[in-house]
Design an enzyme around this catalytic site. Structure first.
Site, PDB file in Angstrom:
ATOM      1  N   PRO A  22     130.214  -6.342 -34.770  1.00  0.00           N
ATOM      2  CA  PRO A  22     130.020  -7.287 -35.889  1.00  0.00           C
ATOM      3  C   PRO A  22     129.946  -8.740 -35.418  1.00  0.00           C
ATOM      4  O   PRO A  22     129.505  -9.603 -36.161  1.00  0.00           O
ATOM      5  CB  PRO A  22     131.243  -7.058 -36.783  1.00  0.00           C
ATOM      6  CG  PRO A  22     132.009  -5.929 -36.213  1.00  0.00           C
ATOM      7  CD  PRO A  22     131.437  -5.540 -34.900  1.00  0.00           C
ATOM      8  N   GLU A  81     139.748  -1.857 -32.518  1.00  0.00           N
ATOM      9  CA  GLU A  81     139.685  -3.257 -32.948  1.00  0.00           C
ATOM     10  C   GLU A  81     138.614  -4.024 -32.187  1.00  0.00           C
ATOM     11  O   GLU A  81     138.158  -5.065 -32.637  1.00  0.00           O
ATOM     12  CB  GLU A  81     141.038  -3.937 -32.751  1.00  0.00           C
ATOM     13  CG  GLU A  81     142.040  -3.656 -33.854  1.00  0.00           C
ATOM     14  CD  GLU A  81     141.506  -3.941 -35.250  1.00  0.00           C
ATOM     15  OE1 GLU A  81     141.393  -2.985 -36.029  1.00  0.00           O
ATOM     16  OE2 GLU A  81     141.201  -5.098 -35.549  1.00  0.00           O
ATOM     17  N   ARG A 100     110.376   4.167 -34.466  1.00  0.00           N
ATOM     18  CA  ARG A 100     109.171   4.139 -35.298  1.00  0.00           C
ATOM     19  C   ARG A 100     108.118   3.171 -34.780  1.00  0.00           C
ATOM     20  O   ARG A 100     106.966   3.239 -35.212  1.00  0.00           O
ATOM     21  CB  ARG A 100     109.463   3.880 -36.776  1.00  0.00           C
ATOM     22  CG  ARG A 100     110.689   3.133 -37.108  1.00  0.00           C
ATOM     23  CD  ARG A 100     110.979   3.042 -38.604  1.00  0.00           C
ATOM     24  NE  ARG A 100     109.841   2.598 -39.364  1.00  0.00           N
ATOM     25  CZ  ARG A 100     109.119   3.374 -40.165  1.00  0.00           C
ATOM     26  NH1 ARG A 100     109.451   4.621 -40.330  1.00  0.00           N
ATOM     27  NH2 ARG A 100     108.095   2.876 -40.796  1.00  0.00           N
ATOM     28  N   ASP A 142     105.093  -1.828 -43.400  1.00  0.00           N
ATOM     29  CA  ASP A 142     106.524  -1.756 -43.708  1.00  0.00           C
ATOM     30  C   ASP A 142     107.041  -3.073 -44.257  1.00  0.00           C
ATOM     31  O   ASP A 142     106.517  -4.135 -43.938  1.00  0.00           O
ATOM     32  CB  ASP A 142     107.334  -1.485 -42.426  1.00  0.00           C
ATOM     33  CG  ASP A 142     107.317  -0.027 -42.021  1.00  0.00           C
ATOM     34  OD1 ASP A 142     106.865   0.801 -42.817  1.00  0.00           O
ATOM     35  OD2 ASP A 142     107.766   0.264 -40.900  1.00  0.00           O
TER      36      ASP A 142
HETATM   37 CL1  6GU Z   1     127.168  -3.235 -34.695  1.00  0.00          CL
HETATM   38  N1  6GU Z   1     129.609  -2.456 -35.328  1.00  0.00           N
HETATM   39  C1  6GU Z   1     130.637  -2.369 -36.177  1.00  0.00           C
HETATM   40  N2  6GU Z   1     131.755  -1.746 -35.783  1.00  0.00           N
HETATM   41  N3  6GU Z   1     130.620  -2.853 -37.390  1.00  0.00           N
HETATM   42  C2  6GU Z   1     129.496  -3.468 -37.752  1.00  0.00           C
HETATM   43  C3  6GU Z   1     128.386  -3.601 -36.933  1.00  0.00           C
HETATM   44  C4  6GU Z   1     128.478  -3.081 -35.692  1.00  0.00           C
HETATM   45  N4  6GU Z   1     127.432  -4.271 -37.576  1.00  0.00           N
HETATM   46  C5  6GU Z   1     127.933  -4.527 -38.768  1.00  0.00           C
HETATM   47  N5  6GU Z   1     129.172  -4.054 -38.885  1.00  0.00           N
END
Ligand code: 6GU
Length: 265
Positions: free
Chosen positions: A97, A124, A162, A177
């Site tokens: 994230p 974590e 794709r 798309d």
């Molecule tokens: Cl790439 N990993 C995780 N654990 N949570 C996420 C993410 C990735 N992208 C958005 N949320």
């Protein structure tokens, strides 16, 4: 193209018997040899006797942290293993994230690379020292939290596959798309509405123009629909490119180098 995934849940990436990537377009592309998907279990590289890949965070706090050694050794193993000689250079990617947002532009860039190594973090997070040494491109699939990087890795793989020439059948095309752009029109637009038979479904008809046979007018109508939808639903896509201060993220985006991480033995 070869895509390696380092994960503690390799079964999620099975092609046969099929898991998520073993069906539909990714499954067909894998069976046709257009993409080679290889999942490696990080646990197999844990040097400790309980095959632990995570441990408690220094400084305290909830959750567990993925340890350096098993991941480093798994990367070394995967990168040295290739079906062609010399081994193809790997673009290292950590799904997190904290990463740069995944966009169609970034997917298009990654689709040109000969080999990707995806690392699905869990717990974590991953010990920062191994991230620094591997210097992966860090990618996020959106502003929400997943339990691990596996589903994010599958999202990336599906979007990539794709774009491989031959992955889509004659009846399919990625050119129209949502988010696809052309050199003539670099704006990423949402898709237009689609209709199929019957012409009348329980009193609901199909826009008359689509039945006209006038291909130039149909093309114009579809472009208008795409613009109107994008304006109504995603005006942010039509906004001018951001002119704010440049991001100080270590991976500013598609222009990033393949990897400037430390070479593995
Ligand atoms: Cl790439 N990993 C995780 N654990 N949570 C996420 C993410 C990735 N992208 C958005 N949320």
């Amino acid at each position: 193209m070869r895509i390696d995934i380092l994960t503690t849940f390799p079964e999620m990436f099975a092609i046969q018997p099929p898991a998520a990537l073993g069906v539909s377009i990714p499954g067909r592309a894998a069976r046709a040899g257009l993409v080679e998907i290889v999942a490696t279990n990080i646990r197999d590289f844990a040097a400790n006797k309980h095959q632990k890949t995570d441990d408690r965070p220094f400084g305290g706090g909830p959750g567990m942290v993925m340890m350096c050694q098993p991941l480093w050794d798994a990367v070394a193993h995967a990168e040295a293993a290739d079906t062609v000689s010399p081994p193809r250079p790997c673009t290292r990617i950590l799904l997190t994230p904290q990463g740069v947002p995944l966009t169609q532009r970034l997917v298009e860039d990654l689709a040109t690379r000969p080999r990707l190594l995806l690392i699905a973090g869990h717990y974590e997070g991953v010990d920062e020292r191994v991230i620094e040494r591997l210097a992966p491109l860090e990618i996020s699939i959106g502003d929400y939290v997943l339990s691990g990087g596996e589903l994010a890795a599958m999202v990336l793989i599906d979007a990539l596959v794709r774009l491989i020439p031959g992955a889509l059948g004659d009846e399919e095309s990625s050119l129209a798309d949502s988010f696809s752009t052309t050199p003539q029109d670099p704006r990423p637009l949402l898709d237009c509405p689609h209709y199929t038979r019957p012409r009348d479904w329980e009193g609901a008809s199909v826009p008359e123009i689509l039945l006209s046979g006038d291909h130039a007018r149909i093309a114009r109508w579809r472009l208008e629909q795409r613009l109107a939808r994008t304006q109504a639903r995603r005006p942010d896509l039509l906004a001018p490119w951001p002119t704010a201060a440049p991001s100080s993220h270590p991976n500013p985006g598609v222009e990033s180098p393949v990897s400037d991480g430390e070479a593995l033995p």
